[in-house]
Design an enzyme around this catalytic site. Structure first.
Site, PDB file in Angstrom:
ATOM      1  N   GLU A  82      32.889  36.882  39.639  1.00 39.21           N
ATOM      2  CA  GLU A  82      32.399  38.223  39.948  1.00 39.21           C
ATOM      3  C   GLU A  82      32.126  38.377  41.444  1.00 39.21           C
ATOM      4  O   GLU A  82      32.088  37.382  42.183  1.00 39.21           O
ATOM      5  CB  GLU A  82      31.103  38.472  39.157  1.00 39.21           C
ATOM      6  CG  GLU A  82      31.205  38.195  37.663  1.00 39.21           C
ATOM      7  CD  GLU A  82      31.862  39.321  36.880  1.00 39.21           C
ATOM      8  OE1 GLU A  82      32.539  40.165  37.492  1.00 39.21           O
ATOM      9  OE2 GLU A  82      31.701  39.342  35.649  1.00 39.21           O
TER      10      GLU A  82
ATOM     11  N   ASP B 160      36.656  45.631  39.881  1.00 41.65           N
ATOM     12  CA  ASP B 160      35.817  45.236  41.021  1.00 41.65           C
ATOM     13  C   ASP B 160      36.432  44.063  41.785  1.00 41.65           C
ATOM     14  O   ASP B 160      35.778  43.423  42.601  1.00 41.65           O
ATOM     15  CB  ASP B 160      34.395  44.890  40.563  1.00 41.65           C
ATOM     16  CG  ASP B 160      34.345  43.708  39.594  1.00 41.65           C
ATOM     17  OD1 ASP B 160      35.423  43.162  39.276  1.00 41.65           O
ATOM     18  OD2 ASP B 160      33.238  43.343  39.161  1.00 41.65           O
TER      19      ASP B 160
ATOM     20  N   ASP C  85      39.256  30.919  31.426  1.00 38.31           N
ATOM     21  CA  ASP C  85      37.840  31.078  31.094  1.00 38.31           C
ATOM     22  C   ASP C  85      37.616  31.142  29.591  1.00 38.31           C
ATOM     23  O   ASP C  85      38.547  31.223  28.803  1.00 38.31           O
ATOM     24  CB  ASP C  85      37.265  32.340  31.766  1.00 38.31           C
ATOM     25  CG  ASP C  85      38.256  33.512  31.750  1.00 38.31           C
ATOM     26  OD1 ASP C  85      39.066  33.580  30.811  1.00 38.31           O
ATOM     27  OD2 ASP C  85      38.220  34.344  32.668  1.00 38.31           O
TER      28      ASP C  85
ATOM     29  N   HIS D  80      37.494  41.164  40.654  1.00 41.68           N
ATOM     30  CA  HIS D  80      37.216  39.786  40.221  1.00 41.68           C
ATOM     31  C   HIS D  80      38.451  39.154  39.594  1.00 41.68           C
ATOM     32  O   HIS D  80      39.286  39.833  39.006  1.00 41.68           O
ATOM     33  CB  HIS D  80      36.019  39.732  39.265  1.00 41.68           C
ATOM     34  CG  HIS D  80      36.286  40.230  37.879  1.00 41.68           C
ATOM     35  ND1 HIS D  80      35.796  41.438  37.423  1.00 41.68           N
ATOM     36  CD2 HIS D  80      36.972  39.688  36.839  1.00 41.68           C
ATOM     37  CE1 HIS D  80      36.174  41.607  36.171  1.00 41.68           C
ATOM     38  NE2 HIS D  80      36.897  40.562  35.793  1.00 41.68           N
TER      39      HIS D  80
END
EC number: 3.5.99.6
Length: 263
Positions: A148, A141, A72, A143
């Protein structure tokens, strides 16, 4: 899925580096048939990168015929910004190994046509024959990359809006000012990662324990994108003891027993 439980962060980083090096060496890559590596950023892989740099210096692995694709990049940050992922990768890894500059691929968050940039990235991966080993971290979380909660599990490289949680978490790199953190990023998709021949995920610390529990014991769900790793034929999570805090005792003992020869 394999779960490798090491004592601490240093041990898991060394295990991951040794594994990556062994895969590169076993492939015996050439300029015509390079080994293709997917690379993450963030704090999780730093120890592994340091260990790989040492292995490279010792002559135990070469990156001359390795091609990399990063996961990314932020949208709108200049490439030479201290917190861009271009800067991160060259500063923490590429500058210290024998990789060829032309073999490094990182998404361009300043491209005029961001959608075309994402499509071309997927095309480049396909044209080289796919990714042999995709390394990754994991967010609290669950991801992976910037996929996400709520991301499609078949998603490909695209533009993503970052969640408030991620912006707050990443503000530590931007003088703890959430207003300085880019709000969008380009990211490979969950499907992009799952298309790799192998996936190696690094998971360390108590703050990742809930994510690891969902990845290993929970159902497959878009709300914990790492859970999609359950569908991969060659998925490995290497973690430290602290990250196992939410696993059932039986699950913990099972993986410790089945992998005892590989620790």
């Amino acid at each position: 899925m394999r779960v490798i439980i090491e004592s601490d962060y240093q041990a898991l980083s060394q295990w991951a580096a040794n594994y990556v090096a062994s895969k590169i060496n076993a492939a015996n890559p050439t300029p015509e048939k390079p080994f293709v590596l997917g690379c993450p950023t963030g704090s999780s892989p730093l120890g592994m990168y340091k260990a790989l740099i040492e292995l490279n210096k010792q002559g135990k692995v070469s990156f001359q015929n390795v091609v990399t694709f990063n996961m990314d990049e932020y949208v709108g940050l200049p490439e030479d910004h201290p917190e861009s992922y271009h800067t991160f990768m060259w500063k923490n890894f590429f500058n210290h190994i024998d990789i060829k500059k032309e073999n490094v691929h990182i998404l361009n968050g300043n491209a005029e046509d961001l959608e075309a940039e994402c499509a071309n990235y997927e095309k480049q991966i396909a044209e080289i024959g796919g990714i042999d080993l995709f390394m990754g971290g994991i967010g609290p979380d669950g991801h992976i990359a910037f996929n996400e909660p709520g991301s499609s599990l078949s998603s490909r490289t695209r533009i993503k809006t970052l969640t408030t949680d991620t912006i707050i978490a990443n503000s530590r790199f931007f003088d703890n000012d959430v207003n300085k953190v880019p709000k969008t990023a380009l990211t490979v998709g969950v499907g992009t990662v799952l298309s790799a021949k192998e996936v190696l995920i690094i998971c360390n610390g108590h703050n990742k324990a809930r994510a690891l529990q969902h990845a290993v014991e929970g159902g497959i769900t878009q709300m914990w994108t790492i859970s999609a790793l359950q569908m991969h034929q060659h998925g490995i999570i290497v973690c430290d003891e602290a990250a196992t805090d939410e696993l059932k005792v039986g699950t913990y003992k099972y993986f410790k027993d089945i992998e005892k020869a590989n620790l």
